[in-house]
Every structure is written in C-alpha cells, then in structure tokens.
Design a protein around this motif. Structure first.
Motif, short mmCIF file in Angstrom:
data_model
loop_
_atom_site.label_atom_id
_atom_site.label_comp_id
_atom_site.label_asym_id
_atom_site.label_seq_id
_atom_site.Cartn_x
_atom_site.Cartn_y
_atom_site.Cartn_z
N SER A 1 0.83 -1.20 0.00
CA SER A 1 0.00 0.00 0.00
C SER A 1 0.88 1.26 0.00
N ALA A 2 2.20 1.07 0.13
CA ALA A 2 3.16 2.17 0.11
C ALA A 2 4.56 1.57 0.01
N ASP A 3 5.55 2.43 -0.24
CA ASP A 3 6.94 1.96 -0.22
C ASP A 3 7.25 1.41 1.17
N ILE A 4 8.12 0.42 1.23
CA ILE A 4 8.48 -0.18 2.51
C ILE A 4 9.94 -0.59 2.48
N THR A 5 10.60 -0.48 3.63
CA THR A 5 11.98 -0.93 3.78
C THR A 5 12.05 -1.91 4.92
N TYR A 6 12.63 -3.07 4.65
CA TYR A 6 12.90 -4.06 5.69
C TYR A 6 14.40 -4.06 5.96
N TYR A 7 14.76 -4.26 7.22
CA TYR A 7 16.16 -4.28 7.63
C TYR A 7 16.53 -5.68 8.11
N VAL A 8 17.73 -6.11 7.72
CA VAL A 8 18.26 -7.42 8.12
C VAL A 8 19.63 -7.18 8.74
N ARG A 9 19.84 -7.75 9.92
CA ARG A 9 21.11 -7.62 10.62
C ARG A 9 21.46 -8.94 11.28
N THR A 10 22.74 -9.21 11.44
CA THR A 10 23.15 -10.47 12.07
C THR A 10 22.74 -10.52 13.54
N ASN B 1 16.36 -10.34 14.87
CA ASN B 1 15.56 -11.49 15.27
C ASN B 1 14.38 -11.59 14.32
N ASP B 2 14.12 -12.79 13.81
CA ASP B 2 13.03 -12.96 12.84
C ASP B 2 11.64 -12.77 13.45
N SER B 3 11.54 -12.60 14.76
CA SER B 3 10.25 -12.28 15.36
C SER B 3 10.05 -10.77 15.46
N ASN B 4 11.05 -9.98 15.07
CA ASN B 4 10.91 -8.52 15.01
C ASN B 4 10.05 -8.12 13.82
N THR B 5 9.74 -6.83 13.72
CA THR B 5 8.94 -6.34 12.59
C THR B 5 9.77 -6.16 11.34
N GLY B 6 11.10 -5.99 11.49
CA GLY B 6 11.96 -5.76 10.34
C GLY B 6 11.91 -4.33 9.83
N MET C 1 8.11 -11.64 3.93
CA MET C 1 7.17 -10.58 4.31
C MET C 1 6.72 -9.75 3.11
N ILE C 2 7.34 -9.92 1.97
CA ILE C 2 6.97 -9.16 0.79
C ILE C 2 5.67 -9.75 0.22
N PRO C 3 4.63 -8.93 0.09
CA PRO C 3 3.37 -9.47 -0.43
C PRO C 3 3.47 -9.89 -1.89
N GLN C 4 2.49 -10.65 -2.33
CA GLN C 4 2.50 -11.16 -3.70
C GLN C 4 2.47 -10.03 -4.72
N THR C 5 1.66 -9.01 -4.49
CA THR C 5 1.55 -7.90 -5.44
C THR C 5 2.34 -6.71 -4.91
N VAL C 6 3.35 -6.31 -5.68
CA VAL C 6 4.20 -5.19 -5.29
C VAL C 6 4.01 -4.07 -6.31
N GLY D 1 16.81 -4.72 17.96
CA GLY D 1 15.46 -5.01 18.43
C GLY D 1 14.38 -4.81 17.39
N GLY D 2 14.75 -4.37 16.18
CA GLY D 2 13.75 -4.12 15.15
C GLY D 2 13.98 -4.89 13.87
N ALA D 3 15.23 -5.20 13.55
CA ALA D 3 15.57 -5.83 12.27
C ALA D 3 15.36 -7.34 12.30
N PHE D 4 15.20 -7.91 11.11
CA PHE D 4 15.16 -9.36 10.97
C PHE D 4 16.59 -9.91 11.06
N LYS D 5 16.70 -11.19 11.35
CA LYS D 5 18.01 -11.86 11.40
C LYS D 5 18.37 -12.48 10.05
N THR D 6 17.36 -12.85 9.26
CA THR D 6 17.63 -13.53 7.99
C THR D 6 17.01 -12.79 6.81
N ILE D 7 17.68 -12.91 5.68
CA ILE D 7 17.17 -12.33 4.44
C ILE D 7 15.88 -13.05 4.05
#
Length: 140
Positions: free
Chosen positions: A52-61, A64-69, A87-92, A75-81
């Motif tokens: 519904s808008a541009d989005i940026t996800y962050y990944v850091r070593t 944690n994959d339970s974060n929002t990314g 999390m990327i929806p089907q329609t971009v 405390g906010g970034a994902f652990k894995t690519i």
C-alpha cells in the motif's frame, strides 16, 4: 438452515481494541484495507496481498526474525534475508527495499510469485546486491 459467516470490520484501531479474533475468524480494516485471520491466541495475523506504500525491511546479524523488520536496530531488524523476503506481499506496486547489514548470511533465497508494477531492491553495506523490476524477477 444455512450457516452464517461473520466478518469483523472497522478501522485498524477498532480491530485492535476488540482483541484477538477467534481461530480462523476473519477481520477487515476499512481504513487500511487489510484482511486478518484470527489465531485465537491474542494476535491477529494479517493476510497481506499487496503493498500500500513503499516499505523498507532491515536485516542484521544481531536481529531477530520475530521482530517487525521495520527498524534498523537489533530489536527491530530481521536476522535472515529469507524472513524479509517472506514478508513481501504477492503484489508489489511500490518500492520494497531490503537493507542487509554487513555480515555473513548463510542462506539461499529465491524470490518467486511476485507481480505488480513496483520494484524489489536489495542493498548491502557498501554496494547494491541486486535490484530488479518485478518483470525481470518473474522471468526466471
């Protein structure tokens, strides 16, 4: 007698104040146009089908994959690519950026099944890892 299916609907704030939907119960937000499926355990799971808008996800070593990314902190970034890609929806139809911090990520990631007029881009700490229009991504 026919069975009746109920759908909770309202603004996102109203849905949040209602509490958890029952397991399998659908909910719809009239302001953000999101569909949720209840899990009966206190969290409503969004069924995201399109950006519904541009989005940026962050990944850091140290993420944690339970974060929002959505925040570039431990405390906010994902652990894995792979989590970011999931999390990327089907329609971009907007720009989806995945910012990957310096480090080693021992994983293979395949992006498939995405459609739309937007972009999915990956950036690393010092260079662009990959940046493709969805048309190009879908061709392989």
């Amino acid at each position: 007698m026919a069975n009746k299916i109920q759908l909770r609907r309202g603004t996102k704030a109203q849905l949040a104040t209602i509490g958890a939907l029952a397991a399998g119960e659908p909910g719809y937000t009239t302001d953000s146009k999101e569909l949720f499926i209840g899990n009966g355990a206190g969290a409503n799971t969004p069924v995201v089908t399109a950006t519904s808008a541009d989005i940026t996800y962050y990944v850091r070593t140290d993420g944690n994959d339970s974060n929002t990314g959505l925040v570039n902190t431990a405390g906010g970034a994902f652990k894995t690519i792979g989590k970011a890609v999931s999390m990327i929806p089907q329609t971009v139809n907007h720009v989806v950026s995945v910012n990957v911090a310096a480090g080693t990520y021992a994983e293979s990631v395949l992006i498939s099944g995405k459609i739309g007029s937007g972009y999915i881009g990956f950036t690393g700490s010092s260079s662009i890892v990959n940046h493709s229009r969805l048309k190009d991504v879908n061709e392989f």
